[in-house]
Design a protein around this motif. Structure first.
Motif, mmCIF file in Angstrom:
data_model
loop_
_atom_site.group_PDB
_atom_site.id
_atom_site.type_symbol
_atom_site.label_atom_id
_atom_site.label_comp_id
_atom_site.label_asym_id
_atom_site.label_seq_id
_atom_site.Cartn_x
_atom_site.Cartn_y
_atom_site.Cartn_z
ATOM 1 N N VAL A 139 23.229 -42.794 -31.543
ATOM 2 C CA VAL A 139 23.279 -44.254 -31.479
ATOM 3 C C VAL A 139 24.252 -44.687 -30.385
ATOM 4 C CG1 VAL A 139 22.661 -44.634 -33.893
ATOM 5 C CG2 VAL A 139 25.057 -44.356 -33.264
ATOM 6 N N GLU A 140 24.083 -45.921 -29.969
ATOM 7 C CA GLU A 140 24.906 -46.499 -28.899
ATOM 8 C C GLU A 140 26.393 -46.498 -29.241
ATOM 9 O OE1 GLU A 140 25.446 -51.005 -27.066
ATOM 10 O OE2 GLU A 140 23.492 -50.390 -27.839
ATOM 11 N N THR A 141 26.721 -46.775 -30.499
ATOM 12 C CA THR A 141 28.128 -46.846 -30.910
ATOM 13 C C THR A 141 28.856 -45.542 -30.631
ATOM 14 O OG1 THR A 141 27.427 -48.322 -32.693
ATOM 15 C CG2 THR A 141 29.661 -47.431 -32.829
ATOM 16 N N SER A 142 28.219 -44.431 -30.927
ATOM 17 C CA SER A 142 28.837 -43.113 -30.705
ATOM 18 C C SER A 142 29.109 -42.877 -29.225
ATOM 19 C CB SER A 142 27.926 -42.010 -31.250
ATOM 20 O OG SER A 142 27.706 -42.171 -32.617
ATOM 21 N N CYS A 143 28.194 -43.278 -28.395
ATOM 22 C CA CYS A 143 28.363 -43.125 -26.948
ATOM 23 C C CYS A 143 29.567 -43.908 -26.458
ATOM 24 C CB CYS A 143 27.094 -43.582 -26.240
ATOM 25 S SG CYS A 143 27.213 -43.578 -24.438
ATOM 26 N N ARG A 144 29.688 -45.158 -26.898
ATOM 27 C CA ARG A 144 30.784 -46.007 -26.422
ATOM 28 C C ARG A 144 32.137 -45.487 -26.911
ATOM 29 N NH1 ARG A 144 28.726 -50.225 -23.802
ATOM 30 N NH2 ARG A 144 26.630 -50.966 -24.306
ATOM 31 N N ASN A 145 32.206 -45.038 -28.160
ATOM 32 C CA ASN A 145 33.469 -44.500 -28.665
ATOM 33 C C ASN A 145 33.836 -43.182 -27.997
ATOM 34 O OD1 ASN A 145 34.259 -46.545 -30.449
ATOM 35 N ND2 ASN A 145 32.905 -45.782 -32.061
ATOM 36 N N VAL A 193 41.643 -49.659 -31.482
ATOM 37 C CA VAL A 193 40.329 -50.245 -31.735
ATOM 38 C C VAL A 193 39.214 -49.301 -31.297
ATOM 39 C CG1 VAL A 193 41.184 -52.614 -31.561
ATOM 40 C CG2 VAL A 193 40.252 -51.483 -29.531
ATOM 41 N N GLU A 194 38.110 -49.354 -32.047
ATOM 42 C CA GLU A 194 36.910 -48.607 -31.726
ATOM 43 C C GLU A 194 35.698 -49.501 -31.956
ATOM 44 O OE1 GLU A 194 36.713 -45.065 -34.074
ATOM 45 O OE2 GLU A 194 37.890 -43.906 -32.619
ATOM 46 N N PHE A 195 34.582 -49.101 -31.383
ATOM 47 C CA PHE A 195 33.340 -49.823 -31.610
ATOM 48 C C PHE A 195 32.831 -49.517 -33.016
ATOM 49 C CE2 PHE A 195 33.552 -49.347 -27.010
ATOM 50 C CZ PHE A 195 33.325 -50.649 -26.602
ATOM 51 N N SER A 196 32.376 -50.569 -33.716
ATOM 52 C CA SER A 196 31.878 -50.380 -35.070
ATOM 53 C C SER A 196 30.362 -50.481 -35.151
ATOM 54 C CB SER A 196 32.513 -51.401 -36.016
ATOM 55 O OG SER A 196 32.223 -52.720 -35.586
ATOM 56 N N LEU A 197 29.733 -51.247 -34.288
ATOM 57 C CA LEU A 197 28.277 -51.351 -34.226
ATOM 58 C C LEU A 197 27.908 -51.786 -32.818
ATOM 59 C CD1 LEU A 197 25.487 -51.283 -35.578
ATOM 60 C CD2 LEU A 197 25.812 -53.691 -36.189
ATOM 61 N N ALA A 198 27.187 -50.910 -32.122
ATOM 62 C CA ALA A 198 26.827 -51.184 -30.730
ATOM 63 C C ALA A 198 28.080 -51.527 -29.929
ATOM 64 C CB ALA A 198 25.773 -52.285 -30.659
ATOM 65 N N ARG A 199 28.253 -52.822 -29.596
ATOM 66 C CA ARG A 199 29.381 -53.204 -28.746
ATOM 67 C C ARG A 199 30.421 -54.044 -29.503
ATOM 68 N NH1 ARG A 199 27.814 -54.443 -22.578
ATOM 69 N NH2 ARG A 199 29.846 -54.819 -21.670
ATOM 70 N N THR A 200 30.371 -54.015 -30.824
ATOM 71 C CA THR A 200 31.284 -54.807 -31.642
ATOM 72 C C THR A 200 32.661 -54.151 -31.704
ATOM 73 O OG1 THR A 200 29.434 -55.563 -32.993
ATOM 74 C CG2 THR A 200 31.651 -55.830 -33.908
#
Length: 211
Positions: free
Chosen positions: A29-35, A119-126
């Motif tokens: 998922v996108e969230t994992s990539c951003r984190n 802080v980390e992303f919790s859903l997509a770019r949130t």
């Protein structure tokens, strides 16, 4: 410059003498990539991580001002992250999306993180944290639907954020995308359709990458 061949392992590819790196891997998922990027940037010793996808652009001089003036102030005031206003384009850079008030359908989107925060992303770019807001006149110009028919079809069938929607994307693709006319309304596929009332001719400034 070397080509990245192994997508199972993270590789760093320097480009000439600039501080630019490609980091590749596979994510569910996108969230994992951003984190993953936040953690990697922090490990590499960076203080600020700017979140800018490949279809997002800023006017160069405004970008320089954000880097030179806004970021030091953000750090001084103790903010964890910052958001900027997106405006969204449709079909090409000549058409911009509007809301129900016939104004630019901008959204506040998370744009940078102080890596000394937790802080980390919790859903997509949130992101949840002590957030600063990058005000006018700065926009992030988002080419989310500056795409060919084939690219849009691939997007709605592969992007993880579409998995949680009740929208019939096949109908949207046929009725709103393929058969679109300027008078058509309620164009948004991924939220309440009325989020994007219409696409109208855009007459404002654009980043040089959009020409």
């Amino acid at each position: 410059m070397e080509m990245v061949k192994n997508c199972k392992n993270v590789e760093v590819v320097p480009i000439t003498n600039e501080q630019i790196h490609f980091k590749t891997d596979r994510f569910e998922v996108e969230t994992s990539c951003r984190n993953f990027i936040l953690k990697k940037a922090k490990k590499d010793g960076y203080r600020i991580c700017v979140i800018q996808d490949s279809d997002e652009f800023l006017i160069e001089e405004e970008y320089k001002t954000i880097i030179q003036d806004f970021i030091p102030e953000m750090i001084r005031l103790g903010f964890d992250c910052a958001a900027i206003r997106w405006i969204h384009f449709w079909k090409n850079w000549n058409w911009v999306l509007t809301n129900q008030n016939d104004e630019l359908a901008y959204e506040w989107e998370n744009f940078m993180v102080d890596l000394e925060s937790e802080v980390e992303f919790s859903l997509a770019r949130t992101l949840y944290g002590n957030k600063a807001w990058i005000q006018q006149p700065w926009f992030l110009y988002h080419g989310c639907y500056v795409l060919s028919n084939e690219e849009v079809l691939q997007k709605i069938n592969t992007a993880s954020r579409f998995e949680f929607l009740e929208t019939n994307l096949e109908d949207w693709y046929r009725e709103k995308w393929l058969n679109w006319k300027p008078e058509m309304e309620n164009l948004c596929p991924s939220k309440n359709p009325t989020t994007w009332k219409k696409a109208v001719k855009y007459e404002g400034p654009l980043p040089k990458e959009c020409f």
